[in-house]
Design a protein around this motif. Sequence first.
Motif, short mmCIF file in Angstrom:
data_model
loop_
_atom_site.label_atom_id
_atom_site.label_comp_id
_atom_site.label_asym_id
_atom_site.label_seq_id
_atom_site.Cartn_x
_atom_site.Cartn_y
_atom_site.Cartn_z
N LEU A 110 0.84 -1.19 0.00
CA LEU A 110 0.00 0.00 0.00
C LEU A 110 0.88 1.24 0.00
O LEU A 110 2.02 1.21 0.47
CB LEU A 110 -0.90 0.02 1.24
CG LEU A 110 -2.29 -0.62 1.11
CD1 LEU A 110 -2.18 -2.09 0.77
CD2 LEU A 110 -3.08 -0.43 2.40
N SER A 111 0.35 2.32 -0.52
CA SER A 111 1.07 3.59 -0.43
C SER A 111 1.18 3.99 1.04
O SER A 111 0.38 3.53 1.87
CB SER A 111 0.32 4.67 -1.21
OG SER A 111 -0.91 4.98 -0.56
N PRO A 112 2.15 4.81 1.41
CA PRO A 112 2.27 5.22 2.81
C PRO A 112 0.99 5.83 3.37
O PRO A 112 0.63 5.60 4.53
CB PRO A 112 3.41 6.24 2.77
CG PRO A 112 4.24 5.83 1.59
CD PRO A 112 3.26 5.33 0.58
N ILE A 113 0.28 6.60 2.54
CA ILE A 113 -0.97 7.23 3.00
C ILE A 113 -2.03 6.18 3.29
O ILE A 113 -2.70 6.22 4.33
CB ILE A 113 -1.47 8.24 1.94
CG1 ILE A 113 -0.49 9.40 1.80
CG2 ILE A 113 -2.86 8.76 2.32
CD1 ILE A 113 -0.87 10.39 0.71
N ASP A 114 -2.19 5.20 2.38
CA ASP A 114 -3.19 4.16 2.59
C ASP A 114 -2.79 3.22 3.73
O ASP A 114 -3.66 2.74 4.48
CB ASP A 114 -3.38 3.35 1.31
CG ASP A 114 -4.19 4.11 0.26
OD1 ASP A 114 -4.83 5.12 0.62
OD2 ASP A 114 -4.16 3.70 -0.92
N ALA A 115 -1.51 2.96 3.88
CA ALA A 115 -1.06 2.05 4.94
C ALA A 115 -1.41 2.61 6.32
O ALA A 115 -1.83 1.87 7.22
CB ALA A 115 0.44 1.82 4.83
N VAL A 116 -1.26 3.91 6.50
CA VAL A 116 -1.58 4.54 7.78
C VAL A 116 -3.06 4.41 8.10
O VAL A 116 -3.46 4.23 9.25
CB VAL A 116 -1.15 6.02 7.77
CG1 VAL A 116 -1.69 6.75 9.00
CG2 VAL A 116 0.36 6.14 7.71
N THR A 157 -13.06 0.48 2.39
CA THR A 157 -12.72 0.10 3.76
C THR A 157 -11.63 1.02 4.29
O THR A 157 -10.62 1.25 3.62
CB THR A 157 -12.24 -1.36 3.82
OG1 THR A 157 -13.24 -2.21 3.24
CG2 THR A 157 -11.98 -1.79 5.26
N TYR A 158 -11.82 1.56 5.48
CA TYR A 158 -10.89 2.51 6.10
C TYR A 158 -10.69 3.76 5.24
O TYR A 158 -9.69 4.47 5.40
CB TYR A 158 -9.53 1.87 6.35
CG TYR A 158 -9.54 0.68 7.28
CD1 TYR A 158 -10.29 0.68 8.45
CD2 TYR A 158 -8.79 -0.46 6.97
CE1 TYR A 158 -10.30 -0.42 9.30
CE2 TYR A 158 -8.80 -1.56 7.81
CZ TYR A 158 -9.56 -1.53 8.97
OH TYR A 158 -9.57 -2.63 9.81
N GLY A 159 -11.60 3.99 4.29
CA GLY A 159 -11.46 5.16 3.43
C GLY A 159 -10.45 4.99 2.31
O GLY A 159 -10.08 5.96 1.64
N ILE A 160 -10.02 3.75 2.07
CA ILE A 160 -9.07 3.47 0.98
C ILE A 160 -9.85 3.23 -0.31
O ILE A 160 -10.80 2.44 -0.33
CB ILE A 160 -8.20 2.25 1.33
CG1 ILE A 160 -7.39 2.54 2.60
CG2 ILE A 160 -7.27 1.89 0.18
CD1 ILE A 160 -6.60 1.36 3.11
N THR A 161 -9.48 3.90 -1.37
CA THR A 161 -10.26 3.88 -2.61
C THR A 161 -10.08 2.60 -3.42
O THR A 161 -10.84 2.35 -4.35
CB THR A 161 -9.89 5.07 -3.49
OG1 THR A 161 -8.48 5.04 -3.78
CG2 THR A 161 -10.23 6.39 -2.79
N GLN A 162 -9.08 1.78 -3.09
CA GLN A 162 -8.86 0.53 -3.81
C GLN A 162 -9.12 -0.66 -2.88
O GLN A 162 -8.94 -0.56 -1.67
CB GLN A 162 -7.42 0.44 -4.33
CG GLN A 162 -7.04 1.49 -5.35
CD GLN A 162 -5.64 1.24 -5.89
OE1 GLN A 162 -5.34 0.15 -6.39
NE2 GLN A 162 -4.79 2.24 -5.81
N ALA A 163 -9.52 -1.78 -3.49
CA ALA A 163 -9.67 -3.00 -2.70
C ALA A 163 -8.29 -3.45 -2.22
O ALA A 163 -7.29 -3.29 -2.92
CB ALA A 163 -10.31 -4.10 -3.55
N PHE A 164 -8.24 -4.00 -1.03
CA PHE A 164 -6.96 -4.48 -0.51
C PHE A 164 -7.18 -5.77 0.27
O PHE A 164 -8.32 -6.18 0.55
CB PHE A 164 -6.28 -3.41 0.37
CG PHE A 164 -7.04 -3.05 1.62
CD1 PHE A 164 -6.79 -3.69 2.82
CD2 PHE A 164 -8.00 -2.05 1.59
CE1 PHE A 164 -7.48 -3.36 3.97
CE2 PHE A 164 -8.70 -1.70 2.74
CZ PHE A 164 -8.44 -2.36 3.94
#
Length: 241
Positions: free
Chosen positions: A170-176, A222-229
């Motif tokens: 994940l990008s640092p922003i999405d990981a947080v 989920t968690y405000g992340i725009t991509q599925a993870f």
Amino acid sequence: MLRQMCRRGRLLASMKDSVRTGDSESSTVKAMRILYDPVSTSDGSPEHLSPAQESAHNASGSILDESTYSLLLDYWNQSYSPPYIHRSQFTYELMDMGINVFPTHAVEHTHFSHKTRTFSVFRKHAGGSSISFRHPATGHKDYGYIQEIWTQALQGECRTFAIIQPHTELSPIDAVKTHLPTHLRFRSFARYTNPQYVRPRLVVELRHIIAHVPFHWRPKGTYGITQAFTIFVDSLEKGRD
């Protein structure tokens, strides 16, 4: 439950015996042979194959596509000797010069057994394909899905190669946003399910594999992340690392 476990044990024993002995041609045993088709591994010394046996094993498989062929060739030349050349480089002038041409065929499998565990390709069982492993080039711990499994006879030994699709972080922003980096004791981490940037595939052997890695797919948003993870839990290695 105990009865079911006993029945399962008897069935597996019968399946193994039918594969080993091959003394029955009944339709039931033939079906069992198809179901029980793992690539078994042994901790003992590998059986040495003659050139004729090598050729017979590889010829019993299928022609490798260019992508997989190049991956296996590059992996071999970076890890072992003597080196091989690409099939497209072979000419009649090289026929009597002892040049090794990498085999064009290999035997494809859907699963294999390693240290009492069964591993499979993603299309057959996603959970069985999710692994942790040591990157062959760096030795660092990495994670990915098994996409393909091939056995190929090279230099007198039948080798098992697994083609791995490593995960994209994940990008640092999405990981947080997942809060997982702040809870290290959970031994969990997240990776994009369908990343825009796909890491190059790589080849590993059984000696590189550490353990299975359970996971849970999460939808976009989920968690405000725009991509599925996907959330992975790296807790099954039990000291194998």
